[in-house]
Write a protein that holds these residues in place. Structure first.
Motif, PDB file in Angstrom:
ATOM      1  N   ASP A 132      -3.126  -5.433  -1.052  1.00  0.00           N
ATOM      2  CA  ASP A 132      -2.801  -5.867  -2.396  1.00  0.00           C
ATOM      3  C   ASP A 132      -3.121  -4.772  -3.399  1.00  0.00           C
ATOM      4  OD1 ASP A 132      -2.039  -7.597  -4.479  1.00  0.00           O
ATOM      5  OD2 ASP A 132      -4.094  -8.278  -4.755  1.00  0.00           O
ATOM      6  N   ASP A 133      -2.151  -4.372  -4.178  1.00  0.00           N
ATOM      7  CA  ASP A 133      -2.341  -3.461  -5.299  1.00  0.00           C
ATOM      8  C   ASP A 133      -3.057  -2.166  -4.904  1.00  0.00           C
ATOM      9  OD1 ASP A 133      -1.994  -2.756  -7.954  1.00  0.00           O
ATOM     10  OD2 ASP A 133      -3.934  -3.586  -8.558  1.00  0.00           O
ATOM     11  N   GLY A 134      -2.631  -1.569  -3.804  1.00  0.00           N
ATOM     12  CA  GLY A 134      -3.197  -0.301  -3.374  1.00  0.00           C
ATOM     13  C   GLY A 134      -4.529  -0.384  -2.668  1.00  0.00           C
ATOM     14  N   LEU A 135      -5.027  -1.582  -2.479  1.00  0.00           N
ATOM     15  CA  LEU A 135      -6.300  -1.783  -1.788  1.00  0.00           C
ATOM     16  C   LEU A 135      -6.107  -2.726  -0.612  1.00  0.00           C
ATOM     17  CD1 LEU A 135      -8.678  -2.256  -4.840  1.00  0.00           C
ATOM     18  CD2 LEU A 135      -8.417  -0.220  -3.428  1.00  0.00           C
ATOM     19  N   ALA A 136      -7.061  -2.692   0.293  1.00  0.00           N
ATOM     20  CA  ALA A 136      -7.055  -3.596   1.438  1.00  0.00           C
ATOM     21  C   ALA A 136      -8.276  -4.495   1.341  1.00  0.00           C
ATOM     22  CB  ALA A 136      -7.099  -2.800   2.738  1.00  0.00           C
ATOM     23  N   VAL A 137      -8.079  -5.752   1.681  1.00  0.00           N
ATOM     24  CA  VAL A 137      -9.186  -6.692   1.767  1.00  0.00           C
ATOM     25  C   VAL A 137      -9.337  -7.043   3.243  1.00  0.00           C
ATOM     26  CG1 VAL A 137     -10.071  -8.960   1.109  1.00  0.00           C
ATOM     27  CG2 VAL A 137      -8.674  -7.654  -0.506  1.00  0.00           C
ATOM     28  N   ILE A 138     -10.496  -6.754   3.796  1.00  0.00           N
ATOM     29  CA  ILE A 138     -10.766  -7.118   5.183  1.00  0.00           C
ATOM     30  C   ILE A 138     -11.767  -8.252   5.164  1.00  0.00           C
ATOM     31  CG2 ILE A 138     -11.925  -6.420   7.314  1.00  0.00           C
ATOM     32  CD1 ILE A 138     -10.548  -3.849   7.230  1.00  0.00           C
ATOM     33  N   GLN A 139     -11.425  -9.318   5.858  1.00  0.00           N
ATOM     34  CA  GLN A 139     -12.338 -10.430   6.043  1.00  0.00           C
ATOM     35  C   GLN A 139     -12.455 -10.636   7.545  1.00  0.00           C
ATOM     36  OE1 GLN A 139     -10.270 -13.436   3.766  1.00  0.00           O
ATOM     37  NE2 GLN A 139     -11.585 -13.057   2.009  1.00  0.00           N
ATOM     38  N   ALA A 140     -13.685 -10.746   8.022  1.00  0.00           N
ATOM     39  CA  ALA A 140     -13.898 -10.882   9.457  1.00  0.00           C
ATOM     40  C   ALA A 140     -15.105 -11.758   9.731  1.00  0.00           C
ATOM     41  CB  ALA A 140     -14.107  -9.508  10.081  1.00  0.00           C
ATOM     42  N   HIS A 141     -15.068 -12.434  10.868  1.00  0.00           N
ATOM     43  CA  HIS A 141     -16.193 -13.216  11.372  1.00  0.00           C
ATOM     44  C   HIS A 141     -16.324 -12.798  12.827  1.00  0.00           C
ATOM     45  CE1 HIS A 141     -18.064 -17.161  12.770  1.00  0.00           C
ATOM     46  NE2 HIS A 141     -18.957 -16.575  11.998  1.00  0.00           N
ATOM     47  N   VAL A 142     -17.171 -11.804  13.063  1.00  0.00           N
ATOM     48  CA  VAL A 142     -17.235 -11.138  14.361  1.00  0.00           C
ATOM     49  C   VAL A 142     -18.677 -11.009  14.836  1.00  0.00           C
ATOM     50  CG1 VAL A 142     -15.086  -9.842  14.023  1.00  0.00           C
ATOM     51  CG2 VAL A 142     -17.235  -8.878  13.202  1.00  0.00           C
TER      52      VAL A 142
END
Length: 96
Positions: free
Chosen positions: A36-46
């Motif tokens: 989104d808008d030149g950025l990445a959002v990483i969400q993880a449950h690891v």
């Protein structure tokens, strides 16, 4: 460009962590990537080992991008550049 969102683990609202975990479980995936808008959002449950590998490319900037959970699990919620996201995802796929 420093695109990391600076927050400490205790600043991540519990309801946000619960929401991330529940959404990932519902999709049966441990990691979610949003561009989104030149950025990445990483969400993880690891597991913590995988989280450590994923956060290593961020170096000291990883502080505040994760929250430890019971059962040796970690929630990652990071806003980063595309390059950092690629490195994190590649590291997360690597085996220990």
């Amino acid at each position: 460009m420093n695109a990391l969102k600076k927050v400490s683990a205790d600043q991540i609202p519990t309801d946000r962590i619960t929401d991330i975990v529940e959404r990932l479980k519902a999709r049966n995936v441990p990691i979610s990537l949003i561009l989104d808008d030149g950025l990445a959002v990483i969400q993880a449950h690891v597991p913590s080992g995988q989280a450590a590998r994923m956060l290593k490319p961020l170096g000291r900037k990883a502080v505040g991008q994760f929250y430890a959970m019971p059962g040796n699990m970690v929630v990652i919620d990071a806003i980063i550049t595309y390059r950092q996201a690629g490195r994190m995802l590649a590291a997360g796929r690597a085996t220990a």
